[in-house]
Design a protein around this motif. Structure first.
Motif, PDB file in Angstrom:
ATOM      1  N   TRP A 166      38.248  36.574  24.816  1.00 43.37           N
ATOM      2  CA  TRP A 166      37.816  36.398  26.212  1.00 43.37           C
ATOM      3  C   TRP A 166      38.885  35.651  27.012  1.00 43.37           C
ATOM      4  N   PHE A 167      38.833  35.954  28.323  1.00 40.66           N
ATOM      5  CA  PHE A 167      39.707  35.286  29.281  1.00 40.66           C
ATOM      6  C   PHE A 167      38.928  34.138  29.904  1.00 40.66           C
ATOM      7  N   SER A 168      39.518  33.044  30.098  1.00 45.16           N
ATOM      8  CA  SER A 168      38.934  31.840  30.730  1.00 45.16           C
ATOM      9  C   SER A 168      37.742  31.364  29.914  1.00 45.16           C
ATOM     10  N   ASN A 169      36.582  31.077  30.614  1.00 45.29           N
ATOM     11  CA  ASN A 169      35.407  30.627  29.849  1.00 45.29           C
ATOM     12  C   ASN A 169      34.507  31.823  29.602  1.00 45.29           C
ATOM     13  N   LEU A 210      47.387  38.527  28.847  1.00 49.78           N
ATOM     14  CA  LEU A 210      48.723  38.009  28.497  1.00 49.78           C
ATOM     15  C   LEU A 210      49.045  37.005  29.599  1.00 49.78           C
ATOM     16  N   HIS A 211      48.845  35.734  29.277  1.00 47.91           N
ATOM     17  CA  HIS A 211      48.813  34.650  30.280  1.00 47.91           C
ATOM     18  C   HIS A 211      50.229  34.113  30.530  1.00 47.91           C
ATOM     19  N   SER A 212      51.095  34.935  31.037  1.00 49.03           N
ATOM     20  CA  SER A 212      52.533  34.642  31.082  1.00 49.03           C
ATOM     21  C   SER A 212      52.930  33.639  32.161  1.00 49.03           C
ATOM     22  N   TYR A 213      53.701  32.641  31.731  1.00 47.68           N
ATOM     23  CA  TYR A 213      54.257  31.617  32.639  1.00 47.68           C
ATOM     24  C   TYR A 213      55.708  32.003  32.944  1.00 47.68           C
ATOM     25  N   PHE A 214      56.020  32.191  34.210  1.00 47.21           N
ATOM     26  CA  PHE A 214      57.373  32.550  34.605  1.00 47.21           C
ATOM     27  C   PHE A 214      58.060  31.371  35.287  1.00 47.21           C
ATOM     28  N   ILE A 250      45.141  41.500  37.795  1.00 48.86           N
ATOM     29  CA  ILE A 250      46.303  40.602  37.665  1.00 48.86           C
ATOM     30  C   ILE A 250      45.834  39.209  38.076  1.00 48.86           C
ATOM     31  N   VAL A 251      46.127  38.230  37.223  1.00 52.86           N
ATOM     32  CA  VAL A 251      45.744  36.848  37.539  1.00 52.86           C
ATOM     33  C   VAL A 251      47.001  36.087  37.968  1.00 52.86           C
ATOM     34  N   VAL A 252      46.855  35.325  39.046  1.00 51.99           N
ATOM     35  CA  VAL A 252      47.957  34.487  39.541  1.00 51.99           C
ATOM     36  C   VAL A 252      47.478  33.040  39.504  1.00 51.99           C
ATOM     37  N   TRP A 253      48.283  32.167  38.841  1.00 50.66           N
ATOM     38  CA  TRP A 253      47.851  30.774  38.719  1.00 50.66           C
ATOM     39  C   TRP A 253      49.014  29.812  38.892  1.00 50.66           C
ATOM     40  N   ASN A 254      48.762  28.812  39.697  1.00 51.82           N
ATOM     41  CA  ASN A 254      49.619  27.630  39.739  1.00 51.82           C
ATOM     42  C   ASN A 254      48.692  26.442  39.967  1.00 51.82           C
ATOM     43  N   THR A 290      46.555  27.560  43.189  1.00 52.61           N
ATOM     44  CA  THR A 290      46.337  29.000  43.291  1.00 52.61           C
ATOM     45  C   THR A 290      45.748  29.504  41.985  1.00 52.61           C
ATOM     46  N   ASP A 291      44.541  30.087  42.067  1.00 48.94           N
ATOM     47  CA  ASP A 291      43.871  30.548  40.848  1.00 48.94           C
ATOM     48  C   ASP A 291      43.084  31.800  41.226  1.00 48.94           C
ATOM     49  N   ARG A 292      43.728  32.967  41.094  1.00 49.76           N
ATOM     50  CA  ARG A 292      43.208  34.183  41.695  1.00 49.76           C
ATOM     51  C   ARG A 292      43.141  35.328  40.687  1.00 49.76           C
ATOM     52  N   VAL A 307      51.823  34.919  36.190  1.00 51.63           N
ATOM     53  CA  VAL A 307      51.420  36.268  36.594  1.00 51.63           C
ATOM     54  C   VAL A 307      50.938  36.941  35.314  1.00 51.63           C
ATOM     55  N   GLU A 308      49.631  37.172  35.248  1.00 47.15           N
ATOM     56  CA  GLU A 308      48.990  37.540  33.985  1.00 47.15           C
ATOM     57  C   GLU A 308      48.452  38.971  34.039  1.00 47.15           C
ATOM     58  N   SER A 309      48.834  39.740  33.042  1.00 39.07           N
ATOM     59  CA  SER A 309      48.248  41.084  32.901  1.00 39.07           C
ATOM     60  C   SER A 309      46.938  40.886  32.154  1.00 39.07           C
ATOM     61  N   SER A 348      38.503  27.626  25.804  1.00 39.18           N
ATOM     62  CA  SER A 348      38.934  28.413  26.958  1.00 39.18           C
ATOM     63  C   SER A 348      39.948  29.462  26.498  1.00 39.18           C
ATOM     64  N   HIS A 349      39.848  30.651  26.988  1.00 47.27           N
ATOM     65  CA  HIS A 349      40.788  31.742  26.691  1.00 47.27           C
ATOM     66  C   HIS A 349      40.714  32.242  25.260  1.00 47.27           C
ATOM     67  N   GLY A 350      39.518  32.092  24.657  1.00 51.49           N
ATOM     68  CA  GLY A 350      39.340  32.661  23.321  1.00 51.49           C
ATOM     69  C   GLY A 350      39.921  31.766  22.242  1.00 51.49           C
TER      70      GLY A 350
HETATM   71  O1  TA6 Z   1      44.640  32.002  34.165  1.00 56.23           O
HETATM   72  C1  TA6 Z   1      44.206  30.995  35.055  1.00 56.23           C
HETATM   73  C2  TA6 Z   1      43.356  29.986  34.280  1.00 56.23           C
HETATM   74  O2  TA6 Z   1      42.149  30.570  33.844  1.00 56.23           O
HETATM   75  C3  TA6 Z   1      43.119  28.764  35.174  1.00 56.23           C
HETATM   76  O3  TA6 Z   1      41.792  28.716  35.653  1.00 56.23           O
HETATM   77  C4  TA6 Z   1      43.490  27.590  34.283  1.00 56.23           C
HETATM   78  O4  TA6 Z   1      42.377  27.189  33.508  1.00 56.23           O
HETATM   79  C5  TA6 Z   1      44.608  28.232  33.447  1.00 56.23           C
HETATM   80  O5  TA6 Z   1      44.081  29.517  33.116  1.00 56.23           O
HETATM   81  C6  TA6 Z   1      45.089  27.436  32.259  1.00 56.23           C
HETATM   82  O6  TA6 Z   1      44.115  27.435  31.270  1.00 56.23           O
HETATM   83  P1  TA6 Z   1      44.421  26.562  29.933  1.00 56.23           P
HETATM   84  O7  TA6 Z   1      43.171  26.663  29.117  1.00 56.23           O
HETATM   85  O8  TA6 Z   1      45.632  27.178  29.246  1.00 56.23           O
HETATM   86  O9  TA6 Z   1      44.738  25.164  30.417  1.00 56.23           O
END
Ligand code: TA6
Length: 281
Positions: A73-76, A158-162, A231-235, A201-203, A258-260, A87-89
């Motif tokens: 799972w993604f997120s919660n 794929l929670h990629s940090y660029f 596509i998830v965008v997070w900062n 930014t959490d979209r 930028v996450e696929s 979180s995130h499996g």
């Molecule tokens: O992908 C965005 C997100 O779900 C944010 O809400 C934030 O929780 C981020 O992931 C980082 O999550 P993490 O569990 O790696 O700290």
């Protein structure tokens, strides 16, 4: 197996890592989490991925940066904030095994598997494989198969940090349509143009853009996706960065995720296979 001179086994903190150095690129992968830590093509030697200076490399804590594998799972899970599950499996918290490595036309291909695909919060019986191809571009394939006789559904990313020189001087190109804004109670909002980042930014962008380009004054990084539904965008921005023990206070200034992703859920019938892919250039 790949030419042994291309692949070496190293350590980073408490992590066992694999380093790939072939004639076109260099990459490092942590066996903990099946987690790509770094990638740079030799064409410009520019690191594409961001890894926190404060990342906790104890082999127990999810690594801040690189490409975390979020599955099943993604997120919660189901979005319940009181979720007691990770979180995130749970596969990013496991030791993975390098099960194969071989040369391909574009470079070096590695296959990795997690210790187990079963865990609290997921009722399916699945196999999971990460296939990483280190070449002029970095190809990441997360392959899920339903190996039981009942369908199951899952989400993943794929929670990629660029890495960027300055988030304040960064634009994203290629996103469109509506996104769910986690910072505003998931309010549906129109994708801005130009797409700049100036606050937390959490979209979750519902349009599955095939290409997002991360544009800075001196570089462009292409993030191509397939098999995704969003596509998830997070900062985290400044306030959250100061709260994160594994990110220094100004770490947010030099990164963007930028996450696929599959955030709407993917149902696999018995025997069915699905691949979530990201290709970085
Ligand atoms: O992908 C965005 C997100 O779900 C944010 O809400 C934030 O929780 C981020 O992931 C980082 O999550 P993490 O569990 O790696 O700290």
């Amino acid at each position: 197996m790949e030419n042994p001179s291309v692949i070496t086994h190293d350590r980073l903190g408490s992590l066992d890592t694999i380093t790939v150095k072939n004639n076109v690129a260099v990459a490092q992968i942590s066996l903990f989490g099946g987690h790509i830590l770094s990638y740079a093509p030799l064409s410009d030697n520019r690191p594409r991925l961001w890894l926190s200076d404060n990342a906790i490399l104890d082999g127990k804590t999810p690594i801040r940066g690189g490409i975390p594998i979020c599955w099943p799972w993604f997120s919660n899970l189901h979005g319940q904030p009181e979720q007691t599950l990770p979180s995130h499996g749970y596969v990013r918290n496991q030791l993975w095994t390098l099960t194969d490595s071989y040369a391909v036309e574009s470079g070096t291909r590695l296959e990795l598997h997690p210790t187990t695909c079963s865990g609290d919060g997921f009722k399916g019986t699945a196999s999971l494989k990460l296939v990483v191809t280190v070449g002029h571009r970095l190809q990441i394939d997360l392959v899920t198969q339903n190996i039981c006789d009942e369908p199951f559904s899952y989400t993943c990313a794929l929670h990629s940090y660029f890495t960027v020189e300055d988030i304040g001087n960064t634009r994203l190109i290629g996103l469109s349509g509506l996104y769910g804004d986690k910072t505003r109670e998931w309010q549906l909002t129109q994708t801005p143009e130009p797409y700049t980042l100036f606050e937390e930014t959490d979209r979750v962008h519902q349009n599955a853009s095939p290409r997002v380009t991360i544009k800075t004054p001196s570089h462009q990084t292409q993030v191509d996706s397939s098999g995704h539904d969003s596509i998830v965008v997070w900062n985290p921005w400044q306030e959250n960065a100061t709260r994160l023990a594994d990110m220094n206070n100004n770490g947010y200034q030099t990164m963007v995720c930028v996450e696929s992703a599959i955030t709407n859920g993917k149902k696999l019938l018995p025997g069915e296979v699905h691949t979530l892919s990201q290709n970085i250039g």
